[in-house]
Design an enzyme around this catalytic site. Structure first.
Site, mmCIF file in Angstrom:
data_model
loop_
_atom_site.group_PDB
_atom_site.id
_atom_site.type_symbol
_atom_site.label_atom_id
_atom_site.label_comp_id
_atom_site.label_asym_id
_atom_site.label_seq_id
_atom_site.Cartn_x
_atom_site.Cartn_y
_atom_site.Cartn_z
ATOM 1 N N CYS A 15 0.862 -1.186 0.000
ATOM 2 C CA CYS A 15 0.000 0.000 0.000
ATOM 3 C C CYS A 15 0.902 1.240 0.000
ATOM 4 O O CYS A 15 2.130 1.137 0.128
ATOM 5 C CB CYS A 15 -0.857 -0.001 1.259
ATOM 6 S SG CYS A 15 0.167 0.043 2.749
ATOM 7 N N HIS A 77 3.520 1.852 11.827
ATOM 8 C CA HIS A 77 2.369 1.626 12.704
ATOM 9 C C HIS A 77 2.163 2.730 13.723
ATOM 10 O O HIS A 77 1.159 2.737 14.427
ATOM 11 C CB HIS A 77 2.541 0.274 13.415
ATOM 12 C CG HIS A 77 2.996 -0.807 12.479
ATOM 13 N ND1 HIS A 77 4.334 -1.109 12.294
ATOM 14 C CD2 HIS A 77 2.318 -1.593 11.620
ATOM 15 C CE1 HIS A 77 4.441 -2.071 11.378
ATOM 16 N NE2 HIS A 77 3.232 -2.378 10.943
ATOM 17 N N CYS A 99 2.317 5.895 8.963
ATOM 18 C CA CYS A 99 1.447 6.124 7.804
ATOM 19 C C CYS A 99 0.525 7.302 8.102
ATOM 20 O O CYS A 99 -0.054 7.391 9.201
ATOM 21 C CB CYS A 99 0.610 4.876 7.518
ATOM 22 S SG CYS A 99 -0.576 5.179 6.167
ATOM 23 N N GLU A 129 0.044 -0.470 16.566
ATOM 24 C CA GLU A 129 -0.787 0.670 16.154
ATOM 25 C C GLU A 129 -1.740 1.065 17.288
ATOM 26 O O GLU A 129 -1.916 2.259 17.580
ATOM 27 C CB GLU A 129 -1.574 0.304 14.890
ATOM 28 C CG GLU A 129 -2.394 1.468 14.357
ATOM 29 C CD GLU A 129 -3.174 1.117 13.094
ATOM 30 O OE1 GLU A 129 -2.664 0.343 12.260
ATOM 31 O OE2 GLU A 129 -4.292 1.637 12.955
ATOM 32 N N CYS A 196 -8.476 1.536 6.436
ATOM 33 C CA CYS A 196 -7.960 2.335 5.318
ATOM 34 C C CYS A 196 -8.359 1.760 3.959
ATOM 35 O O CYS A 196 -8.803 0.620 3.859
ATOM 36 C CB CYS A 196 -6.437 2.445 5.438
ATOM 37 S SG CYS A 196 -5.605 0.946 4.932
HETATM 38 O O1 0K2 Z 1 -1.286 -5.178 9.275
HETATM 39 P P1 0K2 Z 1 -0.368 -4.646 10.292
HETATM 40 O O2 0K2 Z 1 -0.934 -3.444 10.989
HETATM 41 O O3 0K2 Z 1 0.087 -5.681 11.274
HETATM 42 O O4 0K2 Z 1 0.928 -4.069 9.588
HETATM 43 P P2 0K2 Z 1 1.772 -4.494 8.324
HETATM 44 O O5 0K2 Z 1 1.667 -5.937 8.025
HETATM 45 O O6 0K2 Z 1 3.127 -3.946 8.564
HETATM 46 O O7 0K2 Z 1 1.094 -3.734 7.108
HETATM 47 C C1 0K2 Z 1 1.210 -2.381 6.918
HETATM 48 C C2 0K2 Z 1 0.216 -1.607 7.696
HETATM 49 C C3 0K2 Z 1 0.910 -0.649 8.594
HETATM 50 C C4 0K2 Z 1 -0.012 0.316 9.262
HETATM 51 O O8 0K2 Z 1 -1.191 0.395 9.081
HETATM 52 FE FE1 SF4 Z 2 -1.005 0.874 4.444
HETATM 53 FE FE2 SF4 Z 2 -3.431 1.457 5.273
HETATM 54 FE FE3 SF4 Z 2 -1.554 0.787 7.034
HETATM 55 FE FE4 SF4 Z 2 -1.416 3.116 5.787
HETATM 56 S S1 SF4 Z 2 -3.010 2.502 7.195
HETATM 57 S S2 SF4 Z 2 0.271 1.648 6.089
HETATM 58 S S3 SF4 Z 2 -2.254 2.644 3.771
HETATM 59 S S4 SF4 Z 2 -2.401 -0.548 5.459
#
Ligand code: 0K2
Ligand code: SF4
Length: 332
Positions: A15, A77, A99, A129, A196
C-alpha cells in the site's frame, strides 16, 4: 502432476503507507549511512526487515536501545507521545514513517478525548498501532477487541463515546462490533472511515478470489494483522485459505482436489514473494496464471521534508519501482 489455474488478486501487496515507510528507511541509509536505527519492524514483513538489515538498518524494540543522538525511524504503525518524548530525551534524530492514515486516527483520538468523550478504540490490544493511539489519551481510551467486549464495558449507556478503529481490521467484522456499540450507547459518534482504503480494497478482492477459486493463499508474515484478516475474509466465505510467509511454507497437501488457487498479498508483502509462490505452484502443475479484474490504486504519500537532498533541496518521490502489478498477458 495436477493441472490447475492461478488467479492473482488485484489489488494486492504494498500500500502507499508501506511504500513510503520502506522508502524512508532506504533514503535515510542513503543520506546518513549505516547504521540507521528503526524502532520495531518498519512493516510487519520478515523479508523486508532482513533486506533492510543487510543494507545497515538496525531494528530495535525500544527507543531506549538507540544510542544518544543517532538517527531513529519510527515504524509505519505509529508511536505514542511517550515514545516521542523518550526519543527527544535521548536527542534522537527522529524520522517518522507513521502512515498518514494511522496519524489521522491519532488526531481523531486526541480531538475526541479533548471534547470530553470516551474513545472506544476497536482493535487488537497488543498491536503496535493500538498501543500508539492508546498512548494519546490513556485515561480516556478503552480498547475493544470483540463483539463480546461491548457488553462487558463498565460504562453507563449514556456516556458520550466516540468509536475509532485500527486501520487494518476486517471491515465486516468491525461493522458488527460498531453495530453492537450503536445499539448500546445513546451518545455515540464515529468518523467510520478508519479502516484504510488499502485494507478495504484487498479484502474486497479476496472476497472475489474466495468466490471464484477452491483455495486462497495470502502472502504475508504471521505478525501482519492485515494479512491475517485477509485469510479470515476468505475463510468467512467458506473457502479454504492459508497465510504463506514465503513459497517454502506452501504445503502440497493443500492442493489436493484443488483446480484453481487465488493468491493475494498483505499490504506489507513484497511482490518478489508472490513471484516465488507463483513459481512454486507452477512446478506443482498450477501454471495457468491470470490477473483478477480489479481496481487500480493510485494513492501516493509524500516523503518527509527532512529527507530532502541537502544540495538540491528536492524531496524524493515515494518509490514505486518493482511493485507495480504486471498487466494481463505479461505473466508466464
Ligand atoms: O497489518 P499490520 O498493521 O500488522 O501491519 P503491516 O503488516 O506492517 O502492514 C502495513 C500496515 C501498517 C499500518 O497500518
Ligand atoms: Fe497501508 Fe493502510 Fe496501514 Fe497506511 S493505514 S500503512 S495505507 S495498510
Amino acid at each position: 502432476m495436477s493441472e490447475g489455474n492461478v488467479v492473482l488478486a488485484q489489488p494486492r501487496g504494498f500500500c502507499a503507507g508501506v511504500r513510503r515507510a520502506i522508502g524512508i528507511v532506504e533514503r535515510a541509509l542513503d543520506l546518513h549511512g549505516a547504521p540507521v536505527y528503526v524502532r520495531k519492524e518498519i512493516v510487519h514483513n520478515h523479508y523486508i526487515v532482513s533486506e533492510l538489515q543487510k543494507r545497515g538498518a538496525v531494528f530495535v524494540d525500544s527507543e531506549e536501545e538507540v544510542p544518544q543522538g543517532a538517527v531513529c525511524v519510527f515504524s509505519a504503525h505509529g508511536v505514542s507521545p511517550a515514545v516521542r518524548s523518550a526519543a527527544a530525551g535521548r536527542q534522537l534524530e527522529v524520522i517518522d514513517a507513521t502512515c498518514p492514515l494511522v496519524a489521522k486516527v491519532h488526531q481523531e483520538a486526541v480531538r475526541f478525548a479533548r471534547d470530553g468523550r470516551t474513545v472506544l478504540l476497536v482493535g487488537h490490544v497488543s498491536h503496535e498501532e493500538v498501543e500508539g493511539v492508546l498512548g494519546e489519551a490513556p485515561d480516556r481510551i478503552v480498547v475493544i477487541e470483540t463483539e463480546d467486549d461491548v457488553q462487558r464495558l463498565g460504562l453507563p449507556d449514556d456516556t458520550p463515546v466516540a468509536v475509532l478503529t485500527q486501520t487494518t481490521l476486517s471491515f465486516d467484522e468491525t461493522e458488527r462490533v460498531v453495530e453492537a456499540l450503536r445499539a448500546r450507547f445513546t451518545d455515540l459518534i464515529t468518523p467510520g472511515d478508519d479502516i484504510c482504503y488499502a485494507s478495504q480494497n484487498r479484502q474486497n478482492a479476496v472476497k472475489d478470489l474466495a468466490r471464484d477459486n477452491d483455495l486462497v493463499l495470502i502472502v504475508g508474515s504471521h505478525n501482519s494483522s492485515n494479512s491475517l484478516r485477509m485469510v479470515e475474509v476468505a475463510r468467512d466465505r467458506g473457502t479454504a485459505a492459508h497465510l504463506v510467509p514465503d513459497e517454502q511454507h506452501l504445503e502440497a497437501a493443500w492442493l489436493k482436489d484443488v483446480s484453481s488457487v487465488g493468491i493475494s498479498a498483505g499490504a506489507s508483502a513484497p511482490e518478489i514473494l508472490v513471484d516465488g509462490l507463483v513459481a512454486r505452484l507452477a512446478d506443482l502443475g498450477f501454471d495457468q496464471v491470470q490477473l483478477q479484474r480489479g481496481i487500480a490504486e493510485d494513492v501516493v504519500f509524500s516523503m518527509p521534508g527532512r529527507l530532502a537532498d541537502p544540495v538540491t533541496g528536492r524531496v524524493p518521490q515515494t518509490p514505486l519501482a518493482g511493485e507495480v502489478s504486471p498487466a494481463p498477458g505479461e505473466m508466464s
